[in-house]
Scaffold this motif. Sequence first.
Motif, PDB file in Angstrom:
ATOM      1  N   ASP A 152      22.113  15.321  22.927  1.00  0.00           N
ATOM      2  CA  ASP A 152      23.185  15.409  23.923  1.00  0.00           C
ATOM      3  C   ASP A 152      22.979  14.393  25.043  1.00  0.00           C
ATOM      4  O   ASP A 152      23.928  13.751  25.489  1.00  0.00           O
ATOM      5  N   ARG A 153      21.730  14.227  25.499  1.00  0.00           N
ATOM      6  CA  ARG A 153      21.446  13.229  26.545  1.00  0.00           C
ATOM      7  C   ARG A 153      21.734  11.820  26.045  1.00  0.00           C
ATOM      8  O   ARG A 153      22.313  11.010  26.759  1.00  0.00           O
ATOM      9  N   GLU A 154      21.351  11.538  24.794  1.00  0.00           N
ATOM     10  CA  GLU A 154      21.613  10.210  24.239  1.00  0.00           C
ATOM     11  C   GLU A 154      23.110   9.959  24.102  1.00  0.00           C
ATOM     12  O   GLU A 154      23.588   8.861  24.388  1.00  0.00           O
ATOM     13  N   ASP A 155      23.855  10.963  23.669  1.00  0.00           N
ATOM     14  CA  ASP A 155      25.313  10.814  23.547  1.00  0.00           C
ATOM     15  C   ASP A 155      25.951  10.596  24.916  1.00  0.00           C
ATOM     16  O   ASP A 155      26.865   9.782  25.063  1.00  0.00           O
ATOM     17  N   ALA A 156      25.493  11.318  25.917  1.00  0.00           N
ATOM     18  CA  ALA A 156      26.041  11.159  27.263  1.00  0.00           C
ATOM     19  C   ALA A 156      25.718   9.772  27.808  1.00  0.00           C
ATOM     20  O   ALA A 156      26.556   9.143  28.461  1.00  0.00           O
ATOM     21  N   ALA A 157      24.514   9.291  27.525  1.00  0.00           N
ATOM     22  CA  ALA A 157      24.140   7.955  27.990  1.00  0.00           C
ATOM     23  C   ALA A 157      24.997   6.892  27.305  1.00  0.00           C
ATOM     24  O   ALA A 157      25.432   5.927  27.932  1.00  0.00           O
ATOM     25  N   ARG A 158      25.266   7.072  26.011  1.00  0.00           N
ATOM     26  CA  ARG A 158      26.123   6.120  25.292  1.00  0.00           C
ATOM     27  C   ARG A 158      27.559   6.167  25.814  1.00  0.00           C
ATOM     28  O   ARG A 158      28.228   5.145  25.887  1.00  0.00           O
ATOM     29  N   ALA A 159      28.032   7.348  26.176  1.00  0.00           N
ATOM     30  CA  ALA A 159      29.404   7.490  26.662  1.00  0.00           C
ATOM     31  C   ALA A 159      29.561   6.828  28.032  1.00  0.00           C
ATOM     32  O   ALA A 159      30.657   6.370  28.378  1.00  0.00           O
ATOM     33  N   ASN A 160      28.493   6.758  28.819  1.00  0.00           N
ATOM     34  CA  ASN A 160      28.558   6.161  30.148  1.00  0.00           C
ATOM     35  C   ASN A 160      28.339   4.656  30.147  1.00  0.00           C
ATOM     36  O   ASN A 160      28.529   4.007  31.167  1.00  0.00           O
ATOM     37  N   GLU A 161      27.956   4.084  29.004  1.00  0.00           N
ATOM     38  CA  GLU A 161      27.776   2.628  28.939  1.00  0.00           C
ATOM     39  C   GLU A 161      29.139   1.950  28.971  1.00  0.00           C
ATOM     40  O   GLU A 161      30.120   2.463  28.441  1.00  0.00           O
ATOM     41  N   PRO A 162      29.221   0.774  29.610  1.00  0.00           N
ATOM     42  CA  PRO A 162      30.500   0.051  29.606  1.00  0.00           C
ATOM     43  C   PRO A 162      30.845  -0.402  28.185  1.00  0.00           C
ATOM     44  O   PRO A 162      29.959  -0.714  27.386  1.00  0.00           O
ATOM     45  N   GLN A 163      32.119  -0.415  27.899  1.00  0.00           N
ATOM     46  CA  GLN A 163      32.592  -0.822  26.585  1.00  0.00           C
ATOM     47  C   GLN A 163      32.445  -2.331  26.441  1.00  0.00           C
ATOM     48  O   GLN A 163      32.844  -3.093  27.309  1.00  0.00           O
ATOM     49  N   LYS A 164      31.887  -2.772  25.345  1.00  0.00           N
ATOM     50  CA  LYS A 164      31.746  -4.207  25.063  1.00  0.00           C
ATOM     51  C   LYS A 164      32.967  -4.664  24.291  1.00  0.00           C
ATOM     52  O   LYS A 164      33.289  -4.101  23.248  1.00  0.00           O
ATOM     53  N   THR A 165      33.636  -5.664  24.809  1.00  0.00           N
ATOM     54  CA  THR A 165      34.816  -6.189  24.118  1.00  0.00           C
ATOM     55  C   THR A 165      34.381  -7.372  23.254  1.00  0.00           C
ATOM     56  O   THR A 165      33.556  -8.199  23.679  1.00  0.00           O
ATOM     57  N   PRO A 166      34.887  -7.467  22.049  1.00  0.00           N
ATOM     58  CA  PRO A 166      34.500  -8.582  21.177  1.00  0.00           C
ATOM     59  C   PRO A 166      35.086  -9.894  21.715  1.00  0.00           C
ATOM     60  O   PRO A 166      36.216  -9.936  22.194  1.00  0.00           O
ATOM     61  N   GLU A 167      34.284 -10.941  21.658  1.00  0.00           N
ATOM     62  CA  GLU A 167      34.762 -12.249  22.109  1.00  0.00           C
ATOM     63  C   GLU A 167      35.547 -12.907  20.991  1.00  0.00           C
ATOM     64  O   GLU A 167      35.184 -12.823  19.823  1.00  0.00           O
ATOM     65  N   ILE A 168      36.619 -13.557  21.377  1.00  0.00           N
ATOM     66  CA  ILE A 168      37.485 -14.190  20.380  1.00  0.00           C
ATOM     67  C   ILE A 168      37.263 -15.677  20.362  1.00  0.00           C
ATOM     68  O   ILE A 168      37.062 -16.347  21.283  1.00  0.00           O
TER      69      ILE A 168
END
Length: 58
Positions: free
Chosen positions: A42-58
């Motif tokens: 649960d802690r790992e999932d919460a930490a992943r949910a709080n990370e900024p979303q990485k947008t793919p570079e085009i």
Amino acid sequence: MNIGPALAALIPSVGVGVIFWIAIRSLMNADRTERAALARMDREDAARANEPQKTPEI
């Protein structure tokens, strides 16, 4: 006074009690381990949910 027969009558009950104690202790340890693992996930999932979303570079 002969205590042998009295002790012989108690040995099976004590044996079953020890087996029961070991079984319950094993169940409690397994439950504690599972709860710790779930909390860690649960802690790992919460930490992943709080990370900024990485947008793919085009």
